[in-house]
Design a protein around this motif. Structure first.
Motif, mmCIF file in Angstrom:
data_model
loop_
_atom_site.group_PDB
_atom_site.id
_atom_site.type_symbol
_atom_site.label_atom_id
_atom_site.label_comp_id
_atom_site.label_asym_id
_atom_site.label_seq_id
_atom_site.Cartn_x
_atom_site.Cartn_y
_atom_site.Cartn_z
ATOM 1 N N THR A 38 39.354 37.258 58.125
ATOM 2 C CA THR A 38 39.860 37.615 56.800
ATOM 3 C C THR A 38 39.588 39.097 56.566
ATOM 4 O OG1 THR A 38 39.302 35.399 56.022
ATOM 5 C CG2 THR A 38 39.729 37.066 54.341
ATOM 6 N N TRP A 39 40.602 39.809 56.065
ATOM 7 C CA TRP A 39 40.417 41.224 55.754
ATOM 8 C C TRP A 39 40.489 41.437 54.248
ATOM 9 C CZ3 TRP A 39 44.427 43.375 53.094
ATOM 10 C CH2 TRP A 39 45.687 42.818 53.268
ATOM 11 N N LYS A 40 39.801 42.479 53.791
ATOM 12 C CA LYS A 40 39.886 42.893 52.390
ATOM 13 C C LYS A 40 39.908 44.409 52.377
ATOM 14 C CE LYS A 40 38.253 42.146 47.754
ATOM 15 N NZ LYS A 40 37.416 41.335 46.866
ATOM 16 N N TYR A 42 40.575 47.966 49.934
ATOM 17 C CA TYR A 42 40.351 48.394 48.557
ATOM 18 C C TYR A 42 41.156 49.638 48.233
ATOM 19 C CZ TYR A 42 36.375 45.395 49.522
ATOM 20 O OH TYR A 42 35.596 44.331 49.894
ATOM 21 N N SER A 47 42.438 45.659 44.924
ATOM 22 C CA SER A 47 42.231 45.341 46.336
ATOM 23 C C SER A 47 43.296 44.347 46.791
ATOM 24 C CB SER A 47 40.840 44.741 46.557
ATOM 25 O OG SER A 47 40.716 43.510 45.853
ATOM 26 N N HIS A 48 43.369 44.157 48.098
ATOM 27 C CA HIS A 48 44.233 43.132 48.683
ATOM 28 C C HIS A 48 43.442 42.402 49.751
ATOM 29 C CE1 HIS A 48 47.914 44.236 46.657
ATOM 30 N NE2 HIS A 48 47.739 45.507 47.007
ATOM 31 N N THR A 49 43.770 41.136 49.942
ATOM 32 C CA THR A 49 43.126 40.330 50.973
ATOM 33 C C THR A 49 44.186 39.674 51.836
ATOM 34 O OG1 THR A 49 43.035 38.407 49.512
ATOM 35 C CG2 THR A 49 41.081 39.816 49.581
ATOM 36 N N THR A 80 49.175 39.018 54.212
ATOM 37 C CA THR A 80 48.564 39.223 52.900
ATOM 38 C C THR A 80 48.502 37.884 52.186
ATOM 39 O OG1 THR A 80 49.592 41.410 52.838
ATOM 40 C CG2 THR A 80 48.723 40.555 50.764
ATOM 41 N N ASP A 82 46.919 37.519 48.924
ATOM 42 C CA ASP A 82 46.763 37.623 47.473
ATOM 43 C C ASP A 82 48.080 37.955 46.761
ATOM 44 O OD1 ASP A 82 46.598 40.267 48.604
ATOM 45 O OD2 ASP A 82 45.931 40.993 46.640
#
Length: 190
Positions: A38-40, A42, A47-49, A80, A82
């Protein structure tokens, strides 16, 4: 004198046998379909995940002690989580483009452990070579292992891999600023 020569001869023979047959550690393949990355990322305005799939991977052990690891990530699976609809499709496409990860010409990224040091019960400090877009730079992170599960959290500076879109923008565009570091949370099933 005969005993000394015999002792030296036996030592040499057993030493050579041990050298010729070193004890190899056990390599445990990662179950890529059960593991998650999982990436996050900023930016000033939020932010996006998302997720990205492992193509292959393995951890190496000497008994119960972690000694190494190597992984291949399928960069074409950047997803993506989110966003939905057009916003999601637009961001996924942008992340795959040459502005970010150039997945058409760089479909994989790799991580190879170069040093593993125990840091506590079931915990390790790991240094590795991370390659993104054909550029390799060192990263350090912690790994925890419990039975057939391993977890790690990495902070990656994207500018080290020539991923500089939106980095350091000043003036009226500062609300578009994307932070240089992003997080990866890795949950592995062995």
């Amino acid at each position: 004198m005969k005993k000394t020569i015999l002792s030296l001869a036996l030592t040499a023979v057993f030493g050579l046998v041990s050298f010729a047959n070193p004890i190899d550690g056990e390599k445990k393949a990662v179950k890529t379909d059960e593991s998650t990355v999982t990436w996050k990322a900023y930016k000033v305005a939020g932010s996006h995940t998302g997720t990205i799939a492992l193509k292959s991977g393995a951890l190496e052990f000497d008994g119960d002690t972690l000694t190494g690891g190597e992984f291949v990530v399928d960069m074409t699976t950047i997803n993506t989580t989110d966003l939905q609809g057009d916003y999601k499709n637009k961001l996924d496409g942008h992340l795959s483009s040459d502005d970010f990860f150039s997945t058409a010409s760089n479909p994989t990224a790799t991580l190879v452990f170069t040093e593993v040091k125990p840091s506590g019960k079931n915990s390790y400090k790991v240094t590795g070579d991370l390659t993104i877009k054909g550029i390799t730079a060192p990263v350090s992170f912690d790994v925890s292992i419990y039975g057939s599960k391993a977890t790690a959290t990495l902070k990656v500076d994207r500018t080290k891999y020539d991923v500089k879109y939106g980095s350091g923008i000043i003036g009226t565009a500062k609300d578009k600023l994307i932070y240089d570091e992003f997080d990866l949370v890795v949950d592995l099933q062995l």
